[in-house]
Scaffold this active site. Sequence first.
Site, PDB file in Angstrom:
ATOM      1  CE1 TYR A  61       8.549  -3.629   3.840  1.00 31.50           C
ATOM      2  CE2 TYR A  61      10.004  -5.536   3.891  1.00 31.50           C
ATOM      3  CZ  TYR A  61       9.543  -4.387   3.266  1.00 31.50           C
ATOM      4  OH  TYR A  61      10.087  -3.987   2.072  1.00 31.50           O
ATOM      5  CG  HIS A 114       6.071  -0.326  -5.109  1.00 30.73           C
ATOM      6  ND1 HIS A 114       6.824   0.818  -5.037  1.00 30.73           N
ATOM      7  CD2 HIS A 114       6.181  -0.750  -6.397  1.00 30.73           C
ATOM      8  CE1 HIS A 114       7.370   1.081  -6.221  1.00 30.73           C
ATOM      9  NE2 HIS A 114       6.985   0.144  -7.063  1.00 30.73           N
ATOM     10  CB  CYS A 122       1.302 -18.056   0.590  1.00 30.30           C
ATOM     11  SG  CYS A 122       2.228 -19.595   0.534  1.00 30.30           S
ATOM     12  CB  ALA A 227       2.670  16.765  -0.660  1.00 33.62           C
TER      13      ALA A 227
END
Length: 238
Positions: A61, A114, A122, A227
């Site tokens: 991430y 999401h 936490c 798009a």
Amino acid sequence: MVKVRILPEDRVFVLTGAGISAESGLPTFRAEDGLWAGHRVEDVCTPEAWERNPWLVWEFYSMRRAAAQRAEPNAAHAALGEMEARLGERFFLCTQNVDDLHERAGSERLLHMHGELAKSRCELECGRAPVEDGAIYGSLDEVGRCPCGGRLRPHIVFFGETPLGMERIQKELARATLMLVVGTSGSVYPAADFVYWAGRSGARTVYVGPERPRNAAAFTQVVEGKAGEVLPHLFEYV
Ligand code: APR
């Protein structure tokens, strides 16, 4: 291209997926060069992966945070920002994306089902709200802890966890008269079912993307194209 007419009485529900950010340089998930290429999804995006190896999860991430911070919104994000400016509370945007490119293009009536890359929360269900956190971590020692003692985890809905805001989503879907879906392969649930829910309450349903999604048969209209090229010219405001 057949234009999509937006009538004064329409309420528009928009669902976006990874494809809307592709032209901003963020890879989609199921493309061949996609995000999972070097990382098996079950190694990085599940509660079990977090239990097993929180650093691998944070490394992944952190990499995605860095990429999102470098990216800029594209013409498709801008077209949806403009639509909201015209329609106001008749507009609602639900995104599966965790980047903040919609916000940076002016979207406000927006729900990240999401989660959000730029927040952490936490790991324990201690009830504290997610915190802003754009840090790109270099090791697990750098990752902070919640006042309750739990480690901070990315504010991301892992596979197997319940998406955020489902009540609001169901309410907005039930009253939508037009649903626009952009850049999602229709393979992750419950989002892939939204088109059926909207159709059941009588909404027209339009898909935009370069290839037909898995649930293409459920749409009233499929517009094949990128798009950023399609959205700026697709709508006719009546
Ligand atoms: N414009 C529009 N659509 C595009 C573009 C583009 N320029 N480029 C690619 N696409 C389309 C692809 O054709 C594909 O259908 O975007 C879609 C991307 O599909 P996925 O990679 O499956 O992404 P998405 O549907 O958003 O994934 C859903 O799965 O991994 C989880 O939580 C993650 O939110 C994600 C969810």
